[in-house]
Structure formats: C-alpha cells, structure tokens
Scaffold this active site. Structure first.
Site, PDB file in Angstrom:
ATOM      1  N   GLU A 168     -12.558 -39.914  -0.160  1.00 37.06           N
ATOM      2  CA  GLU A 168     -11.465 -40.446   1.350  1.00 37.06           C
ATOM      3  C   GLU A 168     -10.448 -39.488   1.263  1.00 37.06           C
ATOM      4  O   GLU A 168      -9.960 -39.195   2.215  1.00 37.06           O
ATOM      5  CB  GLU A 168     -11.306 -41.786   0.861  1.00 37.06           C
TER       6      GLU A 168
ATOM      7  N   GLY B  39     -19.932 -41.910  27.290  1.00 33.33           N
ATOM      8  CA  GLY B  39     -21.041 -42.125  26.446  1.00 33.33           C
ATOM      9  C   GLY B  39     -22.047 -40.765  26.991  1.00 33.33           C
ATOM     10  O   GLY B  39     -21.438 -39.790  27.331  1.00 33.33           O
TER      11      GLY B  39
END
Length: 614
Positions: free
Chosen positions: A487, A102
């Site tokens: 993609e 984090g």
C-alpha cells in the site's frame, strides 16, 4: 469513470452544472463540457481539454443561458483526451446532445452500420456512436426520444450511464444506466442528475438511485418517470441522502488527501460507533449476526477487490485465518471474473470497494452470486451497486473520499474486516474470550494512537524533501505489514510518479536485493511482532549494501534506530492492528514527496477515483 451532472428546473442551469463538475472532478479530469438549451431553443455545446477550470474560462464569453443542461468531466477510454473527443457529443443533425460514462463494447459494429446509412463521425469515441444511433432510431422509427433511447440501448453491449437532451423538447431530460452509477435528486419543481450524490447534496436530500437497465425521464411539472429498456414501468424509491456539504470542502487543508489522512482518528471512530463497545468488551456487526450460520459453516472465504481495497483484503486474510481459522483466498477482481474460478455454495465471497461501483468487483460478485455463494460487501457509499447486489455487508461510514489516492477508506476497510474476523472467531471458539476482550480494548484505542502518529506530520514533511529527485523506492514488510508495504508503494506511485515496489522482506534476497545501492531508498515496515528479529536481519542486509533505510518502528525501538537512517515511530498495539498505525506514516510520506515535487496530489495524472469501466 467520468462524471455526469444534469439539471432541469427554473434556475439557471450553467452555474449548477459547473459547480457539479468541480465536485465530480475526482472522477475524471482529461476534458470537460456542457450542453444547454437556451430560451430560443438553441442547443449549445461547449467543450475544453483539461480540467473544469479550462471549460469555465472557455465559456466566459459564451451564451450559457438556459434552465436545462447536462455536463461531463472525462477520464478517457476511447480516443485521446482532446476537445473533439470531450463530451457532450452532438448527433449529426445537432438536434441531440449526449454525455456518457462507461464503455460501449460493440461500438465498432454499430458505427459501421451507421456509416453505411450515411452518418459521419467527428470523434474517436464510442459515445458519439450511441448518440447517432439514438437519432437514427428516432428518425427512422418515428418515435419520441425516450422510446428511441430504449430501442437503441437494446442494441448496445457494454456499460453506460447516459444523459441526453433534445432541442425539440426543451422541457425533458432523458437518462439511463447499466453498470455505471446514476442518481436523481428531487427538488421543488426541479430535478438534478449526477454520477454520485456530491453535486446534489447542496440542493436536496431526496434522491433516487437508478437501477441497471432503467431509463429515467425528467420533465418539468411532472413526476419522475422510470421504465426499463423493455418499457416496464417502475415505481421510484425515494431515499434520504446521508451526506453533508461540509464533508465536500477542504476545511482549511491545502489538499483533500491531507484532510482525509488527518480525518482518520474521527473516521475510524465513526466506523466503530455502535459496533465496538469497549465498556462491554463486545463487537456487534449486524451483517454478521443476521447471517451467522453462513460464516460459521463456510469452508472457504474468497476476498475480491482492486487496488488499495485488495491490500485491505490481504490484511484481512491474515486476521481471518489467525482468529477464525477459515481458509482465505484474496483475488484481484479483474482476474477472478475471467479465470473460470471454482466457487461453491458454502463459500463466502467478501467484496471490498470504497465506491461500491468498481466494475471488475461488481462483475466478480455477480459471477459468485450465480454460483450460489454468499456475498458480503465492505463499502463506503450507501446505496451503491455492490452493496445492493450483496446478500449482506458492512458500510464503513467514513464520509466522501475526494482524494483519488485512498487513505481513510483503507483504514476503515481494515477495521471492518478485523471486526468481522474477531466476530467469527469468537462464535467459533477459535479466539478465547480473554484474547477477544483484550483485542476489543486495543481496537478502541486505535483512533487515539493514529492521532499520535499524525503529530509527526511536520517531521515527515521535512524528511520527504530528501527524496524529491529519487527515481525508485522499495517497500518491505512481513506478516500483517507486508500488505502495508504494498500500500505504501502504491501511494507513492499514484501521486508522486516515483517507481516503487513492495515485497515481503524475506523475499528481498531472492531477487530485489540486486537493486540495493546508495541511490535506492528502502522503506521497511518494522513494528514489534512475532518475527521482529528476522526483519532486523533484513535491514542489516540492506545496510551491508549501502542501502538507505527509512524504518517505521514501534515507540522506543532502539535496535532498529541504531542501524536505520531514519525512523518513524508508532505506538505499540497488537500485531493484527499494527497496519492501522504503520500505514499512516507511509500515507504522509507519499503525500509530502508529491507536494515537494509539485504534483497534483488530489488529481494525479491518468487516474480517476471510481473505476466504473474495465
């Protein structure tokens, strides 16, 4: 985006931790480290730059004894990837060691305050600030480790999943989370801790998913103790893990990515199982059935996602608007959450995330939920944060995706979203029963047709060798296959490090055509569709400028074959389902180009699988 693993029990911790790090290495591989408390009460921390194998080599001659430990594989945020910045981090006295996933947003302010108190810092990380803060609190408030963690986290702004050891208490492991995933595995007289369930499945199928702002104390001989950072006791909810060890192995394939590409006939069958009934021409999605009115009364659908999932959302926009006649907006989660979007209570927000932990998407749906919108999620990981926060949703059930470049998750997301579009359209009467039944039949044949495309693997591998020295690619598509072009370009960029861009084919002449030359390969996704002739014209424009064309076409297409340099065929299907077939050759092409270049396909540089930080 880092991988956390911990163990406390009667076994030797080190082998369990190292094996766990290998399982979590797809979450980060800049550096790795381990902290162990041995029988003499020493807290040993070993770290190495690079992959987990580098850590193993470094630890070969070290003392790795102990029945309690924590380990970490890093994707760098604060501080460059090196041994000093690798986790675990000691506190100043070396009494504590911490690992962290984090970002602590107010670390600079906290660090300045600690430096005024005489604390020094060895690394550039925000994580070291946190462990120093915990020790400062522990010493100055005269509290135990768990209380010190509670008090310290009350001062923290940001996201975290942490695990902490205290050498004065070698029978205790403390962990906490906010915005980053954490799961506890419960064994017999032992506990496991990890960022996700992959390191745990070998030892137990009993798990607890830690919730935001919860602190977990794991102690030998005691039950799991969970409280909030405000010291409110919580009752742990134990769940059964639906995951098998075989899903985490390569199964004879050289890379997880190739295995996952070849799994798609099976994974799409699994995604449709219990939902698509070809015999009865029916689709049943419980997440839609239970919330039918929210979809039928929706004035607008907002799709929010990142990366590959965003491309799946673009395909869904075409399908939902065609078959359900509801306006759709597709938003990058990272932009949506910050641009003060107008969200109404009659909006439906669809969040797409393979991991269910994508930080930007999680924040986006939290914002939408506060505005009163209905949240529907498409996710692969059962028990993840996004489906837990959603009002309803649909799991894709493709099994763990270990390769960093998403393949089977993408096709499953497109499948789930197509099923949803058809369900809404049938209920609204915007798709006829005859058309609906035909599409159900076609959808049921998609896994078999993907298997047919995969039979061209060797030919695509041979083709790939022609492009190992190429510096740039352009990908073009129209309609449902424009997102497929995006993609395909993303896959090539991710794993081969070749610059590639995707465009709507008709937009080529508004700028990108200036790039066309003999050195510029152009991949054109050109199956038979309503605007097929226009795509053929686009190919002719490329060839007129000596561009090299690789075309993905419908079986039997002779028109494009006459003008393209290379053709890869896919079986015929309905236009809305073509992306499920046309994307397969692009996945294989990217894979084989990367392999031919000697790239690390499963763990490409600078990328990690689950983006749990901003």
């Amino acid at each position: 985006m880092c991988g956390i693993v911990g163990y406390i029990g009667k076994r030797k911790a080190y082998p369990i931790l190292i094996k766990g790090l290998h399982r979590l290495e797809y979450r980060g591989y800049d550096s790795a480290g381990v902290a162990l408390i041995n029988e003499q009460g020493q807290l040993n921390v070993y770290k190495a730059k690079g992959k987990v194998a580098e850590l193993e080599a470094f630890c070969a001659e070290k003392d790795t004894c102990g029945n309690i430990g924590i380990a970490h594989t890093r994707w760098a945020t604060h501080g460059e990837p090196n041994t000093v910045n690798a986790h675990p981090h000691y506190s100043e006295s070396e009494r504590l060691a911490i690992i962290h996933n984090g970002i602590i947003e107010n670390y600079a302010v906290l660090k300045a305050g600690l430096m005024e108190q005489g604390y020094t810092f060895k690394s550039d990380t925000d994580t070291e600030v946190l462990v120093q803060l915990v020790e400062y609190t522990q010493v100055n408030r005269h509290v135990d480790l768990k209380t010190a963690v509670q008090l310290a986290l009350q001062q923290v702004v940001g996201a975290y999943a942490i695990a902490i050891l205290d050498k004065e208490h070698p029978d205790t492991l403390i962990a906490a989370r906010k915005g980053s995933p954490l799961v506890v595995g419960i064994g017999k007289d032992e506990y496991f801790l990890a960022s996700d369930a992959t390191p745990i499945v070998e030892y137990t199928d009993q798990v607890i998913y830690v919730e935001d702002e919860e602190i977990v104390a794991l102690r030998l001989g005691e039950k799991v103790d969970i409280t909030t950072i405000n010291n409110v006791a919580k009752t742990p909810e134990i769940k059964r893990l639906e995951l098998s060890l075989s899903q985490l192995e390569k199964g004879g394939y050289p890379h997880f990515m190739l295995k996952e590409i070849f799994e798609q006939p099976r994974t799409l069958t699994d995604s449709m199982r219990g939902r698509v009934n070809v015999q009865q021409d029916n689709i049943a999605l419980s997440g839609f059935i239970d919330n039918k009115d929210r979809f039928l009364n929706a004035k607008r659908i907002i799709i929010t996602a990142c990366g590959t999932s965003w491309h799946a959302g673009l395909i869904a926009m075409y399908a939902i608007e065609e078959y359900a006649q509801i306006p759709v907006e597709v938003e990058y989660s990272s932009e949506f959450r910050y641009r003060k979007p107008v969200i109404n209570k009659d909006d439906v927000v669809i969040a797409i995330s393979q991991s269910g932990e994508t930080a930007d998407t999680l924040a986006a749906i939290q914002l939408a939920k506060e505005k009163g919108a209905f949240i529907f999620s498409i996710c692969n990981v059962v028990g993840a944060s996004i489906p837990r926060l959603s009002d309803s949703g649909c799991y894709t059930h493709v099994g763990p995706e270990i390769g960093v470049a998403s393949t089977k998750a993408f096709t499953a997301q497109v499948t789930a979203l197509t099923m949803l579009a058809l369900c809404i359209g049938r209920e609204k009467g915007t798709v006829s029963q005859t058309q609906f039944e035909h599409l159900v039949q076609e959808l049921g044949q998609i896994p078999q047709k993907i298997a047919q495309v995969l039979q061209q693997n060797q030919r695509i591998a041979e083709l790939a060798h022609s492009f190992t020295d190429t510096q740039n690619f352009i990908y073009l598509g129209r309609g449902y296959n424009f997102p497929v072009a995006l993609e395909g370009a993303l896959k090539l960029k991710e794993i081969s490090y070749i610059h590639a861009e995707g465009y709507p084919a008709a937009e080529m002449k508004h700028g990108p055509i200036a790039l066309i030359s003999e050195e510029m390969p152009v991949v054109v996704v050109a199956p038979r569709c309503a605007i097929y002739e226009k795509i053929v014209s686009n190919i002719q424009e490329i060839k007129a400028r000596q561009g090299q064309v690789i075309a993905v076409v419908t079986e039997g297409d002779e028109q494009v074959r006459k003008i393209a340099d290379h053709c890869i065929e896919v079986p015929a299907t309905e236009e809305c389902l073509t992306p499920l077939l046309t994307v397969i050759p692009l996945q294989l092409l990217a894979y084989h180009i990367a392999v031919a270049k000697g790239c690390d396909v499963d763990q490409p540089r600078n990328l990690a699988k689950s983006v749990t930080v901003e």
